[in-house]
Each structure stands twice: as structure tokens, then as C-alpha cells.
Motif scaffolding. Structure first.
Motif, PDB file in Angstrom:
ATOM      1  N   ARG A  89      59.570  67.612 -40.710  1.00  9.48           N
ATOM      2  CA  ARG A  89      59.249  68.525 -39.619  1.00  9.48           C
ATOM      3  C   ARG A  89      58.055  69.385 -40.025  1.00  9.48           C
ATOM      4  N   CYS A  90      57.213  69.731 -39.069  1.00  8.41           N
ATOM      5  CA  CYS A  90      56.024  70.525 -39.381  1.00  8.41           C
ATOM      6  C   CYS A  90      56.398  71.878 -39.992  1.00  8.41           C
ATOM      7  N   GLU A  91      57.532  72.419 -39.498  1.00  9.13           N
ATOM      8  CA  GLU A  91      57.961  73.720 -39.999  1.00  9.13           C
ATOM      9  C   GLU A  91      58.255  73.664 -41.503  1.00  9.13           C
ATOM     10  N   ASP A 108      51.956  62.360 -47.438  1.00 10.88           N
ATOM     11  CA  ASP A 108      52.115  61.378 -46.369  1.00 10.88           C
ATOM     12  C   ASP A 108      52.083  62.054 -45.000  1.00 10.88           C
ATOM     13  N   HIS A 109      52.757  63.217 -44.914  1.00 18.99           N
ATOM     14  CA  HIS A 109      52.795  63.916 -43.630  1.00 18.99           C
ATOM     15  C   HIS A 109      51.401  64.392 -43.226  1.00 18.99           C
ATOM     16  N   LEU A 110      50.668  64.915 -44.183  1.00 18.85           N
ATOM     17  CA  LEU A 110      49.327  65.428 -43.876  1.00 18.85           C
ATOM     18  C   LEU A 110      48.410  64.304 -43.369  1.00 18.85           C
ATOM     19  N   THR A 135      49.173  62.013 -41.455  1.00 17.89           N
ATOM     20  CA  THR A 135      49.443  61.647 -40.062  1.00 17.89           C
ATOM     21  C   THR A 135      49.418  62.841 -39.111  1.00 17.89           C
ATOM     22  N   CYS A 136      49.380  64.082 -39.636  1.00 20.55           N
ATOM     23  CA  CYS A 136      49.522  65.250 -38.764  1.00 20.55           C
ATOM     24  C   CYS A 136      48.313  66.181 -38.878  1.00 20.55           C
ATOM     25  N   PRO A 137      47.409  66.139 -37.895  1.00 21.51           N
ATOM     26  CA  PRO A 137      46.198  66.972 -37.953  1.00 21.51           C
ATOM     27  C   PRO A 137      46.504  68.471 -37.922  1.00 21.51           C
ATOM     28  N   THR A 138      47.591  68.868 -37.244  1.00 17.76           N
ATOM     29  CA  THR A 138      47.950  70.290 -37.180  1.00 17.76           C
ATOM     30  C   THR A 138      48.248  70.824 -38.578  1.00 17.76           C
ATOM     31  N   CYS A 139      49.054  70.077 -39.330  1.00 19.68           N
ATOM     32  CA  CYS A 139      49.418  70.516 -40.669  1.00 19.68           C
ATOM     33  C   CYS A 139      48.229  70.417 -41.621  1.00 19.68           C
ATOM     34  N   ARG A 140      47.332  69.467 -41.343  1.00 20.81           N
ATOM     35  CA  ARG A 140      46.123  69.392 -42.174  1.00 20.81           C
ATOM     36  C   ARG A 140      45.287  70.661 -42.008  1.00 20.81           C
TER      37      ARG A 140
END
Ligand SMILES: [Zn+2]
Lengths: 173, 246
Positions: free
Chosen positions: B2-4, B28-30, B32-37
Motif C-alpha cells: 500500500r502507498c501508505e 519494486d513498488h517505486l 510501478t508507482c509514480p506517486t511514491c517515486r
């Protein structure tokens, strides 16, 4: 002589960390003379604990004493040591602050924003970014698990980012 | 992920406090997720900016010597909290010795910028803050007075006064010299009566106010006396009169 021993132990256990203790007290009570009183109180408490203390009397040990003394002072002002319940601190923020634009005004602004954080958030920021303590040492100072340090620091940073961007936007608008 | 949860780990990764297994998952999450990047980038900028921006407070001049002198001059409580392995008989000797040390430290510790009123107010405030309001707890002057006799070269007045509850005595330090503090309560207020050795002679009482506290001063029997409290000045003057001030 016992008192010479006492002063020697004080010099070894407290004096090297006095300045760090004062800096933490300044950040927590935000007043120079009250910070001095907090450190004085902490020195007296430290002397009382030294005799019965078997662990390390390192920087974290003294900072923990300073912190307790500071919270006693804050309590007298009616400031309660609570972590805000809302989880909006972890909400995503838009845009990226531009490093090139960071000037003296941002320095003043960031200091103010940190000062405005609730004490439990302010202290993790200060212990990490000013004192550069490890999570384990911060956990010792705060007397909480390392996981709590991790999440509190993330939430404090989230709050700062939101506040920083809001303030920068207003300024540039 | 989860992003949180990712945000907490991003913050930990900035500090290099994330364990390798979770670091891999975060990586791995970063991907795929531009917001978290973006959040990752922001946290890094924030952290490095804070490091160069936050005020590094330095010790004010003379503070280290003041802290040391006062701490070492503050007697450890003469109660059961004293470590068991300290032989009983040596406790008073230790106290007396700590006063010799205090006097010695007082010779070199610099307090020139602190006026006498400031010192008295500081001593009063200190007594309220730490757990060292009293070293000897007693409402009986016949207990408090002899307690001082072992430790001071002068004999502070210990008097029971109607309307003011005597709660005990304490050794303190003023101008680097040992002083007696006799503690009274009136309603919820604490009153410190400081007595220190002074040149012989008598002065009439005078009053002052500092940081919202009232002070009443007089000299008698070779001692400089000062009452300090947050009660109103008239009540403090009444107590001074009851203690023999003119
Ligand atoms: Zn994400």
C-alpha cells in the motif's frame, strides 16, 4: 573522597553532552532561559541517577533525561505530549520543492515549520536531522520501540512536506 | 504494497534504516508507482534541506560552568533514595564536603551577569522544578534547626509562624556559597526563605519583584535573608515581620 568521585563521574557522563542537551531543550521548550533551566534540572537528575545507573551514560542517556525535564516544563504550560490521531500526515503531496530555489528565506521558513510541529513530531525531526542519531538511539531517548520511531518520523516528514509546499505556494502566488 | 506503508518505508530508506528485504519490496513498488517515486524524491530533498537549515544551538557563554557548579552543589536527598551501599555515618560528611566543593567551585565559576535577585529567583524556581524542594521534611523547628547546625557555619532562623506552614529545610547555593533555604507553604504557594552568611549589621526590609515573583530582603544577626514566593507581597512582608524583620 566520595564527592570528588561524584564530580568526576559528572564530568565524564554529563559534561560532554551538555551542548547537545541544551540544543534539544531549545528545540523543545523554544525559549533560551527556560532551556537553560531544563538543562540545569537534567544535570541534577543525572547526578541522582548516576549512582544507581549500571548502563552506559552516553549521549542518548543524557538526552533522555533532558527530554523528560523538558516535557515537565511543557506540562506546566499545559502542552500535552500527544501524537495527533489523524493520519493525513501520510497523504501524498504534489510537486517537488526545487532545490535550486532554496534560499535564506526557506531556512527561516523550515525552522518555523519545525517549531510549529507538535513536540512528539518535532523531537524526532531534531534527533534525526540535527543530532543525526540512529533509529535505535532515538528509540532509547524516547523510550519507545524502533518501529514507532520509524512511523513517527515518516508522519512528521509528511506534515512538514505539506506545510512547506503550502507555504511556498502562498509565497510565490 | 500500500502507498501508505510505502511512505513510512521511504522515510526509513532515506535514513538507510530499512532492512534489505523490505528495501527490495520498496524498490519494486517505486518502479510501478509514480506517486511514491515523487514522495521519495521529496523526502530526500526535505531531509537534506533540514540538515543544512535547522539551527544548531550552541551553549551560551559560561553556561557549562554554571550547570556544573549548581548540579554538584545540589545535595543528594537525605532520604531512603540514597543508595544503600553508602555508609550512613558518611552521609553528613559527604554533604559537608559537597559544600566545601561548592565554595571552591564558586571561586572560579562566573556569575557576574546574574544579579542577586536573579539568582534568588533561579534558586526558588529550581526548588520547585526538580524533586529537591526539601532535604529535611518536618513541620517541627526542633528537627529542622539542628539539621542545619551540622552543615552551616551560621545559624539560620527556623520559626513556626501562624498561617504559614513550615514544611522543611534544604541546603542551597547562592553566589557560590552555601545558603539555608527554609520552606513554608501558604495555601498552594511555596515560600523559600533564603539565609546566607553576611557582614554583621541590620538593614530594614526592602521589597522587589522579579519574573512575577515577590522578594523581601533584610539583614539581621550576620545573615542576609530573602523571602521569595509567588504569593502577594503583603503576605510576604507579614511573614518577614513575623520572622523579626523591621
Ligand atoms: Zn505508491
Amino acid at each position: 573522597m566520595r564527592d570528588l568521585d561524584r564530580s568526576r563521574r559528572f564530568d565524564a557522563a554529563v559534561m560532554p553532552h551538555l551542548e547537545r542537551g541544551y540544543a534539544l531543550a531549545r528545540w523543545l521548550v523554544r525559549d533560551p532561559s527556560e532551556a537553560e533551566d531544563v538543562v540545569q534540572d537534567a544535570c541534577i537528575r543525572a547526578l541522582k541517577y548516576i549512582d544507581g545507573w549500571t548502563g552506559d551514560t552516553n549521549r542518548s542517556w543524557f538526552l533522555a533525561i533532558v527530554r523528560n525535564a523538558a516535557y515537565d516544563t511543557l506540562a506546566k504550560r499545559g502542552v500535552r505530549a500527544e501524537v495527533p490521531l489523524d493520519d493525513t500526515d501520510l497523504g501524498c503531496v504534489e510537486g517537488t520543492p526545487e532545490t535550486s530555489l532554496l534560499a535564506a528565506s526557506d531556512r527561516t521558513l523550515l525552522n518555523r515549520l519545525v517549531e510549529e510541529l507538535p513536540p512528539l513530531f518535532r523531537e524526532v525531526i531534531v534527533l534525526r536531522e540535527v543530532e543525526e542519531l540512529s533509529y535505535r538511539d532515538i528509540a532509547t531517548v524516547l523510550d519507545v520501540p524502533v518501529g514507532t520511531v520509524m512511523s513517527r518520523l515518516a508522519r512528521a516528514r509528511g506534515r512538514l512536506l505539506v506545510a512547506w509546499q503550502a507555504a511556498t505556494k502562498t509565497e510565490r502566488a | 504494497m500500500r502507498c501508505e506503508d510505502a511512505l513510512i518505508q521511504i522515510s526509513a530508506a532515506v535514513d538507510r534504516e530499512l532492512d534489505p528485504a523490505r528495501a527490495v519490496k520498496l524498490h519494486d513498488h517505486l518502479e510501478t508507482c509514480p506517486t511514491c517515486r515523487a514522495a521519495d524524491e521529496q523526502m530526500r530533498v526535505l531531509s537534506s534541506t533540514l540538515r543544512t537549515s535547522l539551527t544548531q544551538y550552541e551553549l551560551p557563554a559560561g553556561m557549562a560552568a554554571r550547570m556544573r557548579a549548581t548540579a554538584l552543589a545540589t545535595p543528594t536527598l537525605v532520604t531512603s533514595t540514597t543508595p544503600r551501599w553508602v555508609p550512613r555515618a558518611s552521609k553528613f560528611a559527604a554533604l559537608a564536603a559537597s559544600w566545601l566543593l561548592a565554595a571552591y567551585v564558586g571561586m572560579w565559576v562566573a556569575l557576574p551577569h546574574m544579579s542577586s535577585d536573579d539568582q534568588l529567583v533561579a534558586a526558588h524556581s529550581r526548588s520547585l522544578q526538580a524533586n529537591h524542594l526539601i532535604d529535611v521534611a518536618s513541620s517541627d523547628r526542633h528537627t529542622v534547626k539542628p539539621w542545619f547546625a551540622d552543615k552551616l557555619s551560621f545559624s539560620p532562623p527556623v520559626v513556626e509562624v501562624d498561617g504559614y506552614q513550615l514544611i522543611g529545610g534544604r541546603l542551597d547555593v547562592l553566589d557560590g556559597k552555601p545558603a539555608a533555604a527554609i520552606v513554608y507553604k501558604r495555601r498552594l504557594h511555596t515560600i523559600n526563605l533564603f539565609a546566607a552568611a553576611a557582614t554583621p549589621g541590620t538593614t530594614k526590609l526592602s521589597t522587589s519583584v522579579r519574573n512575577g515573583l515577590s522578594l523581601v530582603h533584610w539583614r539581621a544577626d550576620g545573615m542576609q535573608m530573602t523571602l521569595v514566593s509567588d504569593i502577594n507581597q503583603n503576605e510576604l512582608v507579614d511573614l518577614a515581620h513575623a520572622l523579626g524583620a523591621r
